[in-house]
Write a protein that holds these residues in place. Structure first.
Motif, short mmCIF file in Angstrom:
data_model
loop_
_atom_site.label_atom_id
_atom_site.label_comp_id
_atom_site.label_asym_id
_atom_site.label_seq_id
_atom_site.Cartn_x
_atom_site.Cartn_y
_atom_site.Cartn_z
N HIS A 160 32.09 49.31 -25.87
CA HIS A 160 33.47 49.81 -26.00
C HIS A 160 34.51 48.96 -25.25
N ASP A 193 35.67 45.85 -25.57
CA ASP A 193 36.66 45.13 -26.38
C ASP A 193 37.72 46.08 -26.94
N SER A 194 37.30 47.23 -27.39
CA SER A 194 38.24 48.21 -27.92
C SER A 194 39.18 48.71 -26.81
N ARG A 210 41.80 45.99 -26.04
CA ARG A 210 42.88 45.94 -27.04
C ARG A 210 43.86 47.09 -26.82
N GLY A 223 33.33 56.71 -27.12
CA GLY A 223 34.55 55.98 -27.51
C GLY A 223 35.83 56.77 -27.29
N HIS A 230 38.73 56.15 -24.32
CA HIS A 230 40.13 55.87 -24.66
C HIS A 230 41.07 56.90 -24.02
#
Length: 163
Positions: free
Chosen positions: A13, A15-16, A19, A55, A59
């Motif tokens: 997770h 890289d996500s 970003r 995920g 976030h």
């Protein structure tokens, strides 16, 4: 059914998260710091995530960490940088004590002048610029240099008479 958040599932997770953090902070360095802070908080103690998996949980934790850092930053007092000291207006370190005292009094009197007069007096009387050179350096007309210098010197004379 809640499941444990396992540290070995986090690298998928990152890289996500980077970003998303870049979109929140607008700079790569701040985004890296935000992701790192988020992962440190998440890994500080055991966590359980919902059925959607780690995920969405990560976030949300990233967003919460970002909002907390913004709130913390807004509560800090705003500091402004100190103005650089004009080395021409510093008393010399050597010499007789009475000379140093007089020099410091003169410097204090110059510092007490309004800024416009102080700049002209410092340029002409302290730094030794001519009227034209001082006008060029200060980006003002020569006539303005002469009038500000006259008023500044008159005010300094008043300070000297009072002392």
């Amino acid at each position: 059914m809640p499941q444990d958040l396992l540290p070995e599932t986090l690298p998928v997770h990152i890289d996500s998260l980077r970003r998303a953090a870049r979109g929140m902070t607008r700079t790569r360095e701040d985004a890296e710091d935000l992701v790192q802070d988020t992962l440190l908080k998440v890994l500080a103690r055991p966590r359980q995530v919902g059925p959607a998996g780690p995920g969405p949980y990560l976030h949300q934790a990233l967003r919460n960490t970002h909002v907390s850092s913004l709130r913390t930053r807004d509560r800090r007092p705003v500091l402004s940088p100190l103005e650089p000291e004009d080395t021409r207006l510093v008393a010399p370190s050597g010499g007789e004590p009475i000379e140093i005292l007089h020099t410091r009094e003169i410097i204090a009197a110059i510092n007490a002048l309004p800024q416009a007069q102080r700049e002209v007096v410092a340029a002409v009387d302290v730094a030794g610029f001519g009227y034209t050179e001082a006008a060029t350096q200060l980006k003002i007309p020569v006539g303005t240099v002469m009038s500000r210098l006259h008023r500044g010197r008159a005010r300094l004379a008043t300070y000297a008479d009072a002392a």
